[in-house]
Scaffold this active site. Structure first.
Site, PDB file in Angstrom:
ATOM      1  N   HIS A  14      22.067   3.340  -1.358  1.00 34.60           N
ATOM      2  CA  HIS A  14      21.983   2.443  -0.175  1.00 34.60           C
ATOM      3  C   HIS A  14      21.826   1.013  -0.697  1.00 34.60           C
ATOM      4  O   HIS A  14      20.757   0.623  -1.149  1.00 34.60           O
ATOM      5  CB  HIS A  14      20.786   2.823   0.697  1.00 34.60           C
ATOM      6  CG  HIS A  14      20.655   1.983   1.941  1.00 34.60           C
ATOM      7  ND1 HIS A  14      20.478   2.551   3.187  1.00 34.60           N
ATOM      8  CD2 HIS A  14      20.667   0.648   2.140  1.00 34.60           C
ATOM      9  CE1 HIS A  14      20.388   1.589   4.085  1.00 34.60           C
ATOM     10  NE2 HIS A  14      20.494   0.417   3.476  1.00 34.60           N
ATOM     11  N   HIS A  16      23.052  -3.307  -0.227  1.00 32.97           N
ATOM     12  CA  HIS A  16      23.724  -4.420   0.446  1.00 32.97           C
ATOM     13  C   HIS A  16      24.236  -5.396  -0.608  1.00 32.97           C
ATOM     14  O   HIS A  16      23.436  -5.976  -1.353  1.00 32.97           O
ATOM     15  CB  HIS A  16      22.758  -5.150   1.381  1.00 32.97           C
ATOM     16  CG  HIS A  16      22.258  -4.278   2.486  1.00 32.97           C
ATOM     17  ND1 HIS A  16      22.882  -4.179   3.700  1.00 32.97           N
ATOM     18  CD2 HIS A  16      21.204  -3.415   2.528  1.00 32.97           C
ATOM     19  CE1 HIS A  16      22.229  -3.314   4.462  1.00 32.97           C
ATOM     20  NE2 HIS A  16      21.206  -2.831   3.772  1.00 32.97           N
ATOM     21  N   LEU A  17      25.546  -5.558  -0.669  1.00 33.35           N
ATOM     22  CA  LEU A  17      26.134  -6.498  -1.629  1.00 33.35           C
ATOM     23  C   LEU A  17      26.613  -7.784  -0.980  1.00 33.35           C
ATOM     24  O   LEU A  17      26.957  -8.731  -1.688  1.00 33.35           O
ATOM     25  CB  LEU A  17      27.307  -5.841  -2.375  1.00 33.35           C
ATOM     26  CG  LEU A  17      26.960  -4.821  -3.455  1.00 33.35           C
ATOM     27  CD1 LEU A  17      28.237  -4.252  -4.085  1.00 33.35           C
ATOM     28  CD2 LEU A  17      26.067  -5.428  -4.531  1.00 33.35           C
ATOM     29  N   ARG A  18      26.691  -7.807   0.355  1.00 37.02           N
ATOM     30  CA  ARG A  18      27.174  -9.006   1.081  1.00 37.02           C
ATOM     31  C   ARG A  18      28.608  -9.351   0.671  1.00 37.02           C
ATOM     32  O   ARG A  18      29.353  -8.499   0.224  1.00 37.02           O
ATOM     33  CB  ARG A  18      26.248 -10.211   0.869  1.00 37.02           C
ATOM     34  CG  ARG A  18      24.752  -9.916   0.972  1.00 37.02           C
ATOM     35  CD  ARG A  18      24.310  -9.420   2.306  1.00 37.02           C
ATOM     36  NE  ARG A  18      22.855  -9.411   2.422  1.00 37.02           N
ATOM     37  CZ  ARG A  18      22.181  -8.655   3.276  1.00 37.02           C
ATOM     38  NH1 ARG A  18      22.802  -7.792   4.058  1.00 37.02           N
ATOM     39  NH2 ARG A  18      20.873  -8.731   3.334  1.00 37.02           N
ATOM     40  N   LYS A 100      28.004   4.626   8.737  1.00 35.88           N
ATOM     41  CA  LYS A 100      26.646   4.129   8.934  1.00 35.88           C
ATOM     42  C   LYS A 100      26.363   3.906  10.404  1.00 35.88           C
ATOM     43  O   LYS A 100      27.110   3.195  11.090  1.00 35.88           O
ATOM     44  CB  LYS A 100      26.467   2.804   8.171  1.00 35.88           C
ATOM     45  CG  LYS A 100      25.107   2.146   8.326  1.00 35.88           C
ATOM     46  CD  LYS A 100      24.002   2.887   7.584  1.00 35.88           C
ATOM     47  CE  LYS A 100      22.609   2.377   7.949  1.00 35.88           C
ATOM     48  NZ  LYS A 100      22.119   1.334   7.070  1.00 35.88           N
ATOM     49  N   HIS A 137      20.331   4.465  10.184  1.00 35.12           N
ATOM     50  CA  HIS A 137      19.175   3.560  10.256  1.00 35.12           C
ATOM     51  C   HIS A 137      18.306   4.138  11.369  1.00 35.12           C
ATOM     52  O   HIS A 137      18.604   3.964  12.548  1.00 35.12           O
ATOM     53  CB  HIS A 137      19.605   2.124  10.566  1.00 35.12           C
ATOM     54  CG  HIS A 137      18.440   1.185  10.564  1.00 35.12           C
ATOM     55  ND1 HIS A 137      18.253   0.224   9.608  1.00 35.12           N
ATOM     56  CD2 HIS A 137      17.363   1.116  11.391  1.00 35.12           C
ATOM     57  CE1 HIS A 137      17.104  -0.409   9.846  1.00 35.12           C
ATOM     58  NE2 HIS A 137      16.552   0.111  10.925  1.00 35.12           N
ATOM     59  N   HIS A 175      16.298   4.965   4.111  1.00 35.59           N
ATOM     60  CA  HIS A 175      15.042   4.232   3.855  1.00 35.59           C
ATOM     61  C   HIS A 175      13.886   4.732   4.709  1.00 35.59           C
ATOM     62  O   HIS A 175      13.351   3.985   5.530  1.00 35.59           O
ATOM     63  CB  HIS A 175      15.232   2.715   4.002  1.00 35.59           C
ATOM     64  CG  HIS A 175      16.091   2.259   5.157  1.00 35.59           C
ATOM     65  ND1 HIS A 175      15.897   2.684   6.446  1.00 35.59           N
ATOM     66  CD2 HIS A 175      17.150   1.411   5.203  1.00 35.59           C
ATOM     67  CE1 HIS A 175      16.792   2.114   7.231  1.00 35.59           C
ATOM     68  NE2 HIS A 175      17.563   1.345   6.493  1.00 35.59           N
ATOM     69  N   LEU A 220      13.177  -4.101   6.983  1.00 39.70           N
ATOM     70  CA  LEU A 220      13.236  -3.105   8.057  1.00 39.70           C
ATOM     71  C   LEU A 220      13.806  -1.806   7.515  1.00 39.70           C
ATOM     72  O   LEU A 220      14.796  -1.854   6.792  1.00 39.70           O
ATOM     73  CB  LEU A 220      14.106  -3.625   9.205  1.00 39.70           C
ATOM     74  CG  LEU A 220      13.455  -4.764  10.007  1.00 39.70           C
ATOM     75  CD1 LEU A 220      14.462  -5.371  10.963  1.00 39.70           C
ATOM     76  CD2 LEU A 220      12.222  -4.253  10.772  1.00 39.70           C
ATOM     77  N   ASP A 248      18.180  -0.092  -0.777  1.00 37.74           N
ATOM     78  CA  ASP A 248      18.249  -1.048   0.340  1.00 37.74           C
ATOM     79  C   ASP A 248      18.039  -2.471  -0.159  1.00 37.74           C
ATOM     80  O   ASP A 248      17.556  -3.329   0.586  1.00 37.74           O
ATOM     81  CB  ASP A 248      17.239  -0.691   1.447  1.00 37.74           C
ATOM     82  CG  ASP A 248      17.596  -1.350   2.780  1.00 37.74           C
ATOM     83  OD1 ASP A 248      18.744  -1.794   2.936  1.00 37.74           O
ATOM     84  OD2 ASP A 248      16.715  -1.441   3.647  1.00 37.74           O
ATOM     85  N   HIS A 252      18.753 -12.091   0.850  1.00 35.86           N
ATOM     86  CA  HIS A 252      18.890 -13.216   1.784  1.00 35.86           C
ATOM     87  C   HIS A 252      18.428 -14.444   1.017  1.00 35.86           C
ATOM     88  O   HIS A 252      17.451 -14.359   0.250  1.00 35.86           O
ATOM     89  CB  HIS A 252      17.978 -13.044   2.999  1.00 35.86           C
ATOM     90  CG  HIS A 252      18.330 -11.902   3.894  1.00 35.86           C
ATOM     91  ND1 HIS A 252      19.272 -12.000   4.895  1.00 35.86           N
ATOM     92  CD2 HIS A 252      17.859 -10.640   3.950  1.00 35.86           C
ATOM     93  CE1 HIS A 252      19.364 -10.840   5.527  1.00 35.86           C
ATOM     94  NE2 HIS A 252      18.522  -9.994   4.967  1.00 35.86           N
ATOM     95  N   ALA A 264      15.064  -9.920   7.442  1.00 34.41           N
ATOM     96  CA  ALA A 264      14.492  -8.703   6.862  1.00 34.41           C
ATOM     97  C   ALA A 264      15.257  -8.329   5.605  1.00 34.41           C
ATOM     98  O   ALA A 264      16.490  -8.291   5.615  1.00 34.41           O
ATOM     99  CB  ALA A 264      14.583  -7.563   7.869  1.00 34.41           C
TER     100      ALA A 264
END
Ligand code: DOR
Ligand code: ZN
Length: 347
Positions: A14, A16-18, A100, A137, A175, A220, A248, A252, A264
């Protein structure tokens, strides 16, 4: 005392690579230690179609350092317009490993998510038929439910009814943060699993709120009280194949974390493996680390195990992780566990 630990190369199930400059900065941080990762689709706009997932995959590959064999495992963002045939084709081609589910309003870029599960049943029925996992989620978003209860209420009012209605659906509870999540994930046999993040093994809600508000610990689902953190530690170190790593890691820029309405997400890509070695050592469970990071997730997703290894080494002096990484969009603060860490990835 164990001084060095060699593991099969791990997977982050899990991540996040943006996109754009952020992607370029964070992709190498994960690719350094991990062989593969399940890539979250909550971009702006979200990765909804197979064509968008294929294009995003190419952008990720282009952001990797030369010579990296890191493999992004793609997901589709479930909307109320998602076409079952598009999902089936994306799965059959091998492009996507999962879909997802974001309840609308649950987290970062979730406004295109699902308002009611009934509206996506045709897609979920197709996924059950073809064995494509749904990454959930798992939080309800209704205003009257306390934020600390959102996960437990989701299990009771959404997830359990869904799994009874569609018994073949394969589900990853993403998560998990509660003892209720830990308990429920163990009840579903080979079709149910849960990811656990690095940060939820380390912080509880006091870390966010005591002595001043710590925006870099806000994520979150929000970290819960200590008994839940302890339940997560027992689960992660148990050797039960229902639990595996999904960091996760969610970068940011500082300007948006240190803000009146802060975003978050904890960014843990850079130091996750050393932090996990620390946690597993504290729990007397270093021999279980490989199962959590490198075996259980691959088996759930029916992927071959990675070849190759990484070695974690115990260090005499605490390791100096960077406080921030620089990105083309601004600095991103690395998750700081608040204690000295004496593990590093060798090489
Ligand atoms: O803390 C989080 N950050 N939780 C999520 O579910 C999304 C993520 C993000 O994309 O920033
Ligand atoms: Zn996430």
């Amino acid at each position: 005392m164990i001084q060095s630990l060699t593991l099969r190369r791990p997977d982050d199930m899990h991540l996040h690579l943006r996109d754009g400059a952020m992607l370029s900065a964070v992709a190498p941080e994960t690719a350094r230690d991990f062989a593969r990762a399940i890539i979250m689709p909550n971009l702006v706009p979200p990765v909804v179609t197979a064509a968008q997932a294929a294009a995003y995959r190419n952008r990720i590959l282009a952001a990797l350092p030369g010579g990296s064999d890191f493999q992004p495992l793609m997901t589709l963002y479930l909307t109320e317009e998602t076409a079952p045939a598009d999902v089936a084709a994306a799965a059959a081609s091998g492009l996507v490993q999962a879909v997802k589910l974001y309840p609308a309003g649950a987290t970062t870029n979730s406004h295109s998510g699902v308002t009611h599960i009934d509206r996506v049943m045709p897609v979920l029925e197709t996924m059950a038929e073809i064995g494509l996992p749904l990454c959930c989620h798992g939080e309800v978003t209704t205003a009257e439910v306390d934020i600390f209860d959102r996960e437990a209420v989701f299990i009771d009012t959404v997830l359990d009814p869904l799994r009874r209605r569609l018994p073949g659906l394969r589900v990853v509870m993403e998560h998990i943060t509660t003892e209720e999540g830990v308990a429920y994930a163990a009840t579903g046999g080979a079709d149910l699993a849960a990811t656990i993040t690095t940060h939820h093994l380390i912080i509880n809600r006091n870390h966010i709120l005591v002595g001043g508000i710590r925006p870099h610990y806000y994520c979150l689902p929000v970290a819960k009280r200590e008994k839940h953190r302890l339940a997560l530690r027992r689960a992660a170190t148990s050797g039960n194949p229902a639990y595996f790593l999904g960091t996760d890691s969610a970068p940011h820029v500082d300007a948006l974390k240190e803000h009146a309405c802060g975003c978050a997400g904890c960014f843990t890509a850079t130091n996750t493996m050393p932090l996990l070695a620390h946690v597993f050592e504290q729990e007397g469970a270093l021999p279980q680390l490989e199962a959590f990071t490198s075996l259980h997730g691959a088996r759930f997703y029916r992927l071959p195990l990675n070849s190759g290894t990484i070695t974690l080494e115990k260090t005499a002096a605490p390791v100096d992780f960077p406080e921030k990484i620089q990105t083309g969009q601004g600095p991103v603060t690395l998750f700081n566990p608040g204690f000295p860490v004496h593990w590093r990835v060798a090489g």
